[in-house]
Structures are given as structure tokens and as C-alpha cells.
Design an enzyme around this catalytic site. Structure first.
Site, short mmCIF file in Angstrom:
data_model
loop_
_atom_site.label_atom_id
_atom_site.label_comp_id
_atom_site.label_asym_id
_atom_site.label_seq_id
_atom_site.Cartn_x
_atom_site.Cartn_y
_atom_site.Cartn_z
N MET A 5 0.78 -1.83 0.18
CA MET A 5 -0.10 -0.20 0.37
C MET A 5 1.02 1.05 -0.13
SD MET A 5 -3.07 -0.45 -0.12
CE MET A 5 -4.23 0.42 1.15
N LEU A 58 2.57 1.47 8.24
CA LEU A 58 3.39 0.18 8.51
C LEU A 58 2.71 -1.73 8.83
CD1 LEU A 58 5.91 1.80 10.49
CD2 LEU A 58 6.33 0.70 8.91
N THR A 89 -3.74 0.80 10.21
CA THR A 89 -5.35 0.05 10.27
C THR A 89 -4.19 -0.69 12.10
OG1 THR A 89 -6.28 -0.45 8.79
CG2 THR A 89 -7.01 -1.13 10.39
N LYS A 164 -13.42 2.77 11.30
CA LYS A 164 -11.72 1.58 10.59
C LYS A 164 -12.26 0.72 11.40
CE LYS A 164 -9.28 -0.69 7.34
NZ LYS A 164 -8.61 -0.25 7.32
N ASN A 167 -16.00 -0.35 10.65
CA ASN A 167 -15.79 -0.78 9.15
C ASN A 167 -15.14 -2.54 9.16
OD1 ASN A 167 -16.33 0.52 6.17
ND2 ASN A 167 -14.53 -0.36 6.26
N ASN A 168 -14.38 -2.06 9.80
CA ASN A 168 -14.28 -4.00 9.57
C ASN A 168 -15.06 -5.32 9.66
OD1 ASN A 168 -12.24 -2.96 7.82
ND2 ASN A 168 -10.45 -3.44 9.67
N MET A 170 -17.60 -4.83 10.55
CA MET A 170 -18.84 -4.64 9.60
C MET A 170 -18.70 -6.14 7.89
SD MET A 170 -21.49 -1.80 7.58
CE MET A 170 -20.44 -1.28 6.55
#
Length: 196
Positions: A5, A58, A89, A164, A167-168, A170
């Protein structure tokens, strides 16, 4: 970090017209980034020297803390006018600890984990969940928009990490539910592709 990323994200900042210095423990990652016209630092402290914004992407909070406080870490050279952005994250409590560490050094932090995949990272189309003071978020907005096409304001620092995680949760839950529903469809004699 100039991994799957981070490399794309850093390249897009360069494409946005910014002067970028990168660092990664992997020499291969550094060489790949150098081909983008960026400068490669010998260590994290060198990368942060004279920087207005420092970004970490990272694998985990342990790596972020090492980049900040380890031998030749960011905090050895980062000036108090700079803004530190963590886009990795990590757990919300880890974000809180990192923000406290930086505040102890008089440095503002923006917590900005991302959504979407490496493919969107390459296109500069990440979803960015930004949290921090209004002033800090305003300072880094232009750079964030080099990496993403949507910024969600998640309030004060730590809000991005919390959003986050939700969201993860869900997304994972919906994936599991979808798998159950498609299994039910198949056992009921219905084509799962039609159900989708």
C-alpha cells in the site's frame, strides 16, 4: 513503509507535486520508490528531517513505535511544527498511545487509516478515515487527497481508528452472512449467481 500500500501512496504524493523522502527496512522497496523520482533516506530520522508531514503505513503499532522512538527514529529529528499521520490500521487504544507519545513531544497527529485495496491505492482512490484537530486535518488535506478520492472526517484523533475497526467488523460480518445466504440458496436449488 513502502510496501504493497505505502509504495503506491508515496508515489501518488510525488505525482501530486510534493517533495517526498521515503524509508523502508527493505532495500528492494526503497529502490522501487527511488525510481519514482523520490529521495530515499538512510533511516527514519533522516526521512523526517525538515519534513512538514511524516506518514507511516506499517503492519502494526509495534513497527510505528519503533519508527518513532527506535535508534535513528523519527522523533530524533521531527520538528514541532510538523504533523505526523498514521495511515496504518491499528487498534484504537494503540492510536491513543501513539497520540499521547507525540503530544508529549509537542507534535500534532492525524489518525487516518484507509479503506479499499492496493489497486485503489495505485489509482489514488483510497477512502481515508481522518481524525485529529481541525488545524492538523486542514494542514494535511492536500496530501491526503493525493492518495485518496474520499476523506471522511472522523472527529478528534482516534476516531479514524475506531471507525475503521467498526467498518472492518461490518465488512467481515457481511461476508460471513453472504456466504451463509449463498449456501442456503444452493441447498434450496437456486443458482447462487442469480441470487447475487
Amino acid at each position: 513503509g513502502l510496501g504493497a500500500m505505502g509504495l503506491h501512496m508515496a508515489r501518488n504524493i510525488v505525482k501530486g507535486g510534493h517533495s517526498v523522502t521515503g524509508f523502508d527496512l527493505s532495500a528492494t522497496a526503497c529502490q522501487a520508490f527511488e525510481k519514482s523520482g523520490a529521495r530515499i533516506a538512510a533511516n527514519a530520522a533522516d526521512a523526517a528531517a525538515d519534513a512538514e508531514i511524516v506518514i507511516t503505513m506499517l503492519p502494526c503499532a509495534l513497527h510505528i513505535r519503533a519508527a518513532l522512538t527506535g535508534d535513528r527514529g523519527v522523533l530524533e529529528t521531527l520538528n514541532k511544527q510538523a504533523v505526523f499521520i498514521n495511515m496504518s490500521t491499528v487498534l484504537p487504544q494503540e492510536t491513543d498511545e501513539l497520540a499521547g507519545l507525540l503530544a508529549g513531544h509537542g507534535i500534532a497527529m492525524v489518525d487516518a487509516p484507509v479503506g479499499r485495496s492496493a489497486m485503489e491505492a495505485e489509482r489514488g482512490a483510497l477512502l481515508i478515515l481522518a481524525s485529529g484537530t481541525t488545524a492538523a486535518k486542514d494542514t494535511v488535506r492536500e496530501v491526503l487527497l493525493c492518495m485518496g478520492n474520499e476523506i471522511i472526517d472522523c472527529g478528534e484523533v482516534g476516531g479514524g481508528s475506531r471507525v475503521k475497526v467498526v467498518n472492518n467488523f461490518m465488512g467481515i460480518s457481511l461476508n460471513a452472512l453472504t456466504a451463509e445466504a449463498l449456501t442456503l440458496a444452493r441447498h434450496a436449488g437456486v443458482d447462487p449467481a442469480r441470487v447475487l
